[in-house]
Design a protein around this motif. Structure first.
Motif, mmCIF file in Angstrom:
data_model
loop_
_atom_site.group_PDB
_atom_site.id
_atom_site.type_symbol
_atom_site.label_atom_id
_atom_site.label_comp_id
_atom_site.label_asym_id
_atom_site.label_seq_id
_atom_site.Cartn_x
_atom_site.Cartn_y
_atom_site.Cartn_z
ATOM 1 N N SER A 192 0.880 -1.154 0.000
ATOM 2 C CA SER A 192 0.000 0.000 0.000
ATOM 3 C C SER A 192 0.924 1.211 0.000
ATOM 4 O O SER A 192 1.527 1.543 1.009
ATOM 5 C CB SER A 192 -0.859 -0.075 1.257
ATOM 6 O OG SER A 192 -1.681 1.025 1.302
ATOM 7 N N ALA A 193 1.071 1.814 -1.168
ATOM 8 C CA ALA A 193 2.088 2.836 -1.360
ATOM 9 C C ALA A 193 1.448 4.210 -1.527
ATOM 10 O O ALA A 193 0.225 4.339 -1.611
ATOM 11 C CB ALA A 193 2.922 2.497 -2.591
ATOM 12 N N TYR A 194 2.305 5.238 -1.570
ATOM 13 C CA TYR A 194 1.823 6.577 -1.888
ATOM 14 C C TYR A 194 2.430 7.034 -3.210
ATOM 15 O O TYR A 194 3.613 6.799 -3.475
ATOM 16 C CB TYR A 194 2.203 7.566 -0.781
ATOM 17 C CG TYR A 194 1.310 7.428 0.423
ATOM 18 C CD1 TYR A 194 0.021 7.954 0.405
ATOM 19 C CD2 TYR A 194 1.741 6.734 1.553
ATOM 20 C CE1 TYR A 194 -0.814 7.810 1.506
ATOM 21 C CE2 TYR A 194 0.909 6.583 2.655
ATOM 22 C CZ TYR A 194 -0.375 7.122 2.618
ATOM 23 O OH TYR A 194 -1.204 6.986 3.697
ATOM 24 N N LEU A 195 1.612 7.677 -4.028
ATOM 25 C CA LEU A 195 2.050 8.135 -5.348
ATOM 26 C C LEU A 195 1.869 9.642 -5.445
ATOM 27 O O LEU A 195 0.977 10.208 -4.800
ATOM 28 C CB LEU A 195 1.181 7.513 -6.444
ATOM 29 C CG LEU A 195 0.948 6.014 -6.434
ATOM 30 C CD1 LEU A 195 0.041 5.643 -7.601
ATOM 31 C CD2 LEU A 195 2.266 5.276 -6.524
ATOM 32 N N GLU A 196 2.664 10.271 -6.280
ATOM 33 C CA GLU A 196 2.418 11.696 -6.494
ATOM 34 C C GLU A 196 1.093 11.828 -7.245
ATOM 35 O O GLU A 196 0.694 10.941 -8.015
ATOM 36 C CB GLU A 196 3.592 12.382 -7.188
ATOM 37 C CG GLU A 196 3.862 11.964 -8.606
ATOM 38 C CD GLU A 196 4.905 12.867 -9.274
ATOM 39 O OE1 GLU A 196 6.099 12.601 -9.087
ATOM 40 O OE2 GLU A 196 4.512 13.824 -9.975
ATOM 41 N N PRO A 197 0.354 12.937 -7.002
ATOM 42 C CA PRO A 197 -1.044 13.016 -7.433
ATOM 43 C C PRO A 197 -1.252 12.803 -8.931
ATOM 44 O O PRO A 197 -2.233 12.186 -9.336
ATOM 45 C CB PRO A 197 -1.468 14.427 -7.036
ATOM 46 C CG PRO A 197 -0.447 14.932 -6.090
ATOM 47 C CD PRO A 197 0.776 14.111 -6.218
ATOM 48 N N SER A 198 -0.306 13.260 -9.763
ATOM 49 C CA SER A 198 -0.526 13.147 -11.217
ATOM 50 C C SER A 198 -0.658 11.696 -11.650
ATOM 51 O O SER A 198 -1.256 11.396 -12.681
ATOM 52 C CB SER A 198 0.617 13.812 -11.975
ATOM 53 O OG SER A 198 1.789 13.031 -11.833
ATOM 54 N N LEU A 199 -0.132 10.765 -10.856
ATOM 55 C CA LEU A 199 -0.171 9.355 -11.268
ATOM 56 C C LEU A 199 -1.569 8.772 -11.197
ATOM 57 O O LEU A 199 -1.832 7.719 -11.766
ATOM 58 C CB LEU A 199 0.792 8.533 -10.408
ATOM 59 C CG LEU A 199 2.272 8.701 -10.758
ATOM 60 C CD1 LEU A 199 3.139 8.075 -9.682
ATOM 61 C CD2 LEU A 199 2.587 8.080 -12.118
ATOM 62 N N SER A 200 -2.482 9.456 -10.500
ATOM 63 C CA SER A 200 -3.825 8.882 -10.453
ATOM 64 C C SER A 200 -4.520 8.964 -11.817
ATOM 65 O O SER A 200 -5.509 8.290 -12.061
ATOM 66 C CB SER A 200 -4.672 9.515 -9.350
ATOM 67 O OG SER A 200 -4.645 10.893 -9.502
ATOM 68 N N ASP A 201 -3.971 9.794 -12.733
ATOM 69 C CA ASP A 201 -4.542 9.843 -14.093
ATOM 70 C C ASP A 201 -3.880 8.851 -15.035
ATOM 71 O O ASP A 201 -4.188 8.834 -16.228
ATOM 72 C CB ASP A 201 -4.318 11.232 -14.723
ATOM 73 C CG ASP A 201 -5.011 12.313 -13.937
ATOM 74 O OD1 ASP A 201 -6.043 12.000 -13.314
ATOM 75 O OD2 ASP A 201 -4.501 13.451 -13.922
#
Ligand code: ATP
Ligand code: MG
Length: 570
Positions: free
Chosen positions: A518-527
């Motif tokens: 369960s990681a964290y991604l920079e917001p742009s990666l959600s697209d």
């Protein structure tokens, strides 16, 4: 950048000059002598009884690559003569995989089953010419009379049936008058040949089986050796390229076409090359099927599988696979290729083509005590360090960050230059921070780290870089980062040769071949779109899973690490 790997133009990594090899030399000779009138026509002939794997990719790239480089044609032909094991699902996936690899057969999509009528007529011709007979021995009896490598075979008592009787029996085999196995049609060659393949091989057998294309029309089916050479000849193939185990079958290939020369008017040349064997993997359809059927993997397209559908999900690009097959070349002698070479080809391709992003895979909270609560500051990260024209993007900095657990050590080992008590590190694209303290929970596990930052050290500002620190770590703002599932894959087997020496390959399965984080991604990666590929800085290359990602909620698979660290403890 939205990246569709299949249509990416060539780059230094994927445009390679074809190296000379013995098959190219042979074609060059044929072109000089005018043997085929300058024509080069090859084929890739899969049996639709499973999914394609990395070994097939070698054959696909070889056959389609030769056609491409010599201005010729490569056919895709399904060798569909075993109805019980074959089906449309396999046909569909094979077509999709060959296309995905970047190859095109134009109008030359063929099926051996398209030739069933012609193959039957030609078999009658062989009978009429005294070159084939119907045998009523059982499979067991045929085997026992075949002889061995040191002992010649014995003629079947039915070898000398009259032509009329043979024709009559063969027609009744076709008409469905007999049970499976009651009769077979055999080529009449030579039971004392030193080559066992020439000891009157079976060329037709009775099988009352439903065929995925011809339905219940046929109750007899032609054997591979008989079908393959005639299919090649009917399609006017020039070079019929196959793996070394067919070398001993070449005399039979030639014998069939010699007997039918006036009928098929083309005699392709069979050329054998060494199959691909790769370490830490198995490339047997039967074993891959067993992995799927016994649920040891999640399916044919499990990202750990060496199938092309699995490799695609894992993040392999067509370019990287083509680069790999160019690098390994073709030869006449069997050898093992290290899986590290395949992984390197992917790194080379993605290093050039994958935009950079930030992800924190195993998060640990880092709190900057002297950074005002609620304040957000913009930092700038380049999209690709070697391609400034790809631009940059803002990355938000705030008081509470996530860093990787492995970027902090309470008691640092020698040579550890990341964050630890008393140590300073640079937060990549931001400031230098200094350790202040930590908070543990009741179990003694670290919950958060506290630090302070030095406002005069922001990356990219005058003088900021003059202060040198050894560690440089990535981070994400907890206010901005999105939570996401990320899957870390490792090799499926822990042994370089999982199926050698009589071992059961299933005993070498790697119990840690998949880890779900369960990681964290920079917001742009959600697209990120399905199949979009990125380098997550310091963590490797990742692809948005094409099957399980949802719009706005991608799931990422790690395709490959940044460096080859396999087998070295980290
Ligand atoms: P089987 O025939 O046992 O089902 P196969 O792997 O030979 O398995 P095919 O569908 O007959 O499967 O293979 C299609 C083509 O791919 C053949 O020409 C075969 O020689 C080639 N091929 C298969 N495996 C490899 C490999 N490991 N390396 C190179 N070529 C391969
Ligand atoms: Mg085969």
């Amino acid at each position: 950048m939205k990246d569709n790997p299949a249509v990416r133009p060539p780059t230094a990594a994927n445009a390679t000059m074809p190296a000379a090899n013995f098959i190219r030399n042979l074609i060059d000779d044929d072109n000089r002598s005018g043997k085929w009138g300058g024509r080069v026509e090859t084929r890739f002939p899969p049996e639709p009884n499973g999914y394609l794997h990395i070994g097939h990719a070698k054959s696909i790239c070889l056959n389609f690559g030769l056609a491409r480089d010599y201005g010729g044609i490569c056919h895709l032909r399904f060798d569909d003569t075993n109805p019980e094991k074959e089906n449309q699902e396999y046909v569909d996936t094979i077509i999709e995989s060959v296309r995905w690899l970047g190859f095109d057969w134009g109008r030359n999509l063929h099926y051996a089953s398209d030739y069933f009528d012609r193959l039957y007529e030609l078999a009658e011709q062989l009978i009429t010419r005294g070159h084939a007979y119907v045998d009523s021995l059982t499979a067991e009896e045929i085997r026992s009379l075949r002889g061995t490598l040191t002992e010649v075979g014995k003629n079947s008592p039915h070898r000398d049936r009259s032509i009329n009787e043979n024709l009559d029996l063969f027609r009744r085999m076709k008409a469905g008058d007999f049970a499976d196995g009651e009769y077979v049609l055999r080529a009449k060659i030579d039971m004392s040949s030193p080559n066992i393949n020439l000891r009157d091989p079976v060329i037709y057998r009775i099988r009352r089986a439903h065929h995925h294309r011809t339905g219940d029309r046929w109750s007899i089916y032609p054997m591979y050796d008989y079908t393959h050479c005639i299919s090649d000849a009917l399609e006017r193939i020039t070079h019929s390229i196959c793996t070394l185990e067919f070398e001993d079958h070449r005399p039979l290939y030639d014998w069939v076409l010699d007997q039918l020369q006036d009928q098929v008017q083309c005699h392709p040349q069979q050329v054998e090359f060494a199959r691909l064997n790769m370490t830490y993997t198995v490339t047997s359809k039967r074993k891959l099927m067993e992995l799927v059927e016994s649920s040891l993997v999640d399916g044919w397209d499990d990202p750990r599988m060496p199938t092309l559908v699995g490799m695609r999900r894992r993040g392999y690009t067509p370019q990287s696979i083509r680069l790999f097959t160019d690098r390994i070349g073709v030869s006449k002698s069997d050898s093992w290729i290290d899986m590290g070479l395949l992984e390197d080809c992917l790194r080379q391709d993605l290093n050039e083509s994958a935009p950079r992003r930030i992800a924190v895979l195993r998060p640990l909270k880092l709190i900057i005590d002297n950074f005002p609560e609620g304040q957000v500051e913009e930092c700038t990260a380049p999209n690709h360090p070697q391609n400034p024209e790809w631009g940059s993007r803002p990355v938000a900095l705030s008081r509470v960050l996530y860093i990787e657990q492995e970027d902090f050590m309470e008691v640092p080992t020698k040579g550890y230059f990341r964050l630890s008590p008393g140590m300073e590190v640079r937060l990549r694209y931001a400031y230098i921070v200094k350790y202040v303290g930590l908070v543990k929970n009741d179990n003694g596990e670290i919950e958060e780290i506290h630090c302070t930052y030095d406002p005069d050290t922001k990356s990219g500002t005058p003088g900021a870089e003059s202060r040198k620190v050894k560690g440089n770590i990535h981070w994400l703002s907890s206010l901005h980062a999105c939570k996401s599932e990320v899957r870390i894959f490792d090799r499926l087997f822990v042994e370089p040769h999982p199926d050698s020496g009589g071992k059961d390959y299933k005993d070498s399965l790697n119990p840690h071949s998949r880890e779900i984080l369960s990681a964290y991604l920079e917001p742009s990666l959600s697209d990120a779109l399905p199949e979009e590929l990125f380098q997550f800085e310091r963590n490797g290359y990742f692809i948005a899973d094409r099957v399980e990602s949802k719009p706005g909620r991608p799931i990422f698979n790690r395709a490959v690490t940044l460096r080859d660290s396999w087998g070295k403890s980290s």
